[in-house]
Design a protein around this motif. Sequence first.
Motif, PDB file in Angstrom:
ATOM      1  N   ALA A   1      41.115 -52.212 -23.131  1.00  0.00           N
ATOM      2  CA  ALA A   1      41.951 -51.616 -24.174  1.00  0.00           C
ATOM      3  C   ALA A   1      43.428 -51.685 -23.786  1.00  0.00           C
ATOM      4  CB  ALA A   1      41.531 -50.167 -24.410  1.00  0.00           C
ATOM      5  N   ARG A   2      43.736 -51.406 -22.507  1.00  0.00           N
ATOM      6  CA  ARG A   2      45.127 -51.492 -22.048  1.00  0.00           C
ATOM      7  C   ARG A   2      45.643 -52.926 -22.102  1.00  0.00           C
ATOM      8  NH1 ARG A   2      43.379 -47.478 -18.296  1.00  0.00           N
ATOM      9  NH2 ARG A   2      42.877 -49.099 -16.770  1.00  0.00           N
ATOM     10  N   THR A   3      44.759 -53.884 -21.734  1.00  0.00           N
ATOM     11  CA  THR A   3      45.164 -55.296 -21.766  1.00  0.00           C
ATOM     12  C   THR A   3      45.472 -55.747 -23.186  1.00  0.00           C
ATOM     13  OG1 THR A   3      43.808 -55.763 -19.811  1.00  0.00           O
ATOM     14  CG2 THR A   3      44.442 -57.640 -21.184  1.00  0.00           C
ATOM     15  N   VAL A   4      44.597 -55.388 -24.112  1.00  0.00           N
ATOM     16  CA  VAL A   4      44.798 -55.779 -25.512  1.00  0.00           C
ATOM     17  C   VAL A   4      46.058 -55.136 -26.075  1.00  0.00           C
ATOM     18  CG1 VAL A   4      43.835 -55.584 -27.835  1.00  0.00           C
ATOM     19  CG2 VAL A   4      42.353 -56.214 -25.924  1.00  0.00           C
ATOM     20  N   GLU A   5      46.238 -53.856 -25.771  1.00  0.00           N
ATOM     21  CA  GLU A   5      47.414 -53.148 -26.276  1.00  0.00           C
ATOM     22  C   GLU A   5      48.706 -53.766 -25.737  1.00  0.00           C
ATOM     23  OE1 GLU A   5      49.258 -48.587 -26.342  1.00  0.00           O
ATOM     24  OE2 GLU A   5      47.296 -48.996 -25.437  1.00  0.00           O
ATOM     25  N   ALA A   6      48.697 -54.073 -24.434  1.00  0.00           N
ATOM     26  CA  ALA A   6      49.890 -54.687 -23.837  1.00  0.00           C
ATOM     27  C   ALA A   6      50.147 -56.073 -24.433  1.00  0.00           C
ATOM     28  CB  ALA A   6      49.721 -54.779 -22.325  1.00  0.00           C
TER      29      ALA A   6
ATOM     30  N   LEU B   1      49.284 -57.217 -27.427  1.00  0.00           N
ATOM     31  CA  LEU B   1      49.790 -57.084 -28.798  1.00  0.00           C
ATOM     32  C   LEU B   1      51.249 -56.660 -28.807  1.00  0.00           C
ATOM     33  CD1 LEU B   1      46.722 -55.358 -30.527  1.00  0.00           C
ATOM     34  CD2 LEU B   1      47.475 -57.746 -30.764  1.00  0.00           C
ATOM     35  N   SER B   2      51.609 -55.761 -27.894  1.00  0.00           N
ATOM     36  CA  SER B   2      53.000 -55.312 -27.816  1.00  0.00           C
ATOM     37  C   SER B   2      53.922 -56.460 -27.417  1.00  0.00           C
ATOM     38  CB  SER B   2      53.108 -54.162 -26.817  1.00  0.00           C
ATOM     39  OG  SER B   2      54.444 -53.745 -26.672  1.00  0.00           O
TER      40      SER B   2
END
Length: 306
Positions: free
Chosen positions: A228-233, A235-236
């Motif tokens: 989840a952190r990887t995907v969020e980073a 996308l950002s």
Amino acid sequence: MPFEAKVKAELAGLLPESSCCCWSELAGWARVSSQVVEGRQGKYLILKAQGANLARKAYRLLRAVLGETGEISVDRAKGSLNSYRLKVRLTDPALLMKLGLKDRWGKKVTGLRKSLLRRECCRRAYLRGLFLGGGWVGVEGGYQLELELPTEEAAQETVALLERLGVKARWHSRRPKVVYLRQGGAVAECLRLMGASASLLELENTRILREVRGQVNRLVNCETANLARTVEAALSRRKEIEQLIARVGLENLPASLREVAELRLRYPEATLKELGELLHPPVSKSCVNHRLRRLATLARELKKEG
């Protein structure tokens, strides 16, 4: 079958080999689940048992210590289909004293007789008697074992007995007559001391399965959080790169940053390590992260400038 019923059924099939252990186990049982009553032909000791298998065990213990001449009768308790009462006619005045219930003057004993706990096998037998007479064990929602005692003094003596056997126990401050164990290792050791080997194996299997399940859940949760952190980073960073390209154009970026930006837009789900391997020449994960941070810094600076 509930775990408690399995444990007591297993212990019901155990009969101590030595006479001293029979006395100790019977004394533990009588300490928590007995009374002396007056009858037509004198005094009787009433020993209570929950279930037919425990009633048979109590009868065998009484017959082992009294011999064939002892007067023992068994009947069901009033209003219950599974509670039994074993009545023993007290023809021998010393019986209550041997069980640690009365002293030689006929007064109720407050402390535990040391002779009943002289040997380790007798201490284990006494503990087994306490459990069969007033004990409970469960593994649902946690490991628990409780012994209900008649007095606070008896509870303190039981805690001392368990500590002497190598098991750390406590007793309730609000329920001072209950001795309890709340750790799986302590419950397992108590089952071992009482002789419930089959139940001990089942408990250990349950502990292993719970431990493995807990480890798997922790790993899955950790991987999920990392993903989840990887995907969020990602996308950002992609959003920042798109904003940067819209303002200055991809061709106006330095070559090293332009290559990383193109790969991030093309492979949004890729990790930093995978992006580094796609570069020519390949670079380290920290190097990719450094370049992405530079892109993010440029995007923020342009945003501030308006």
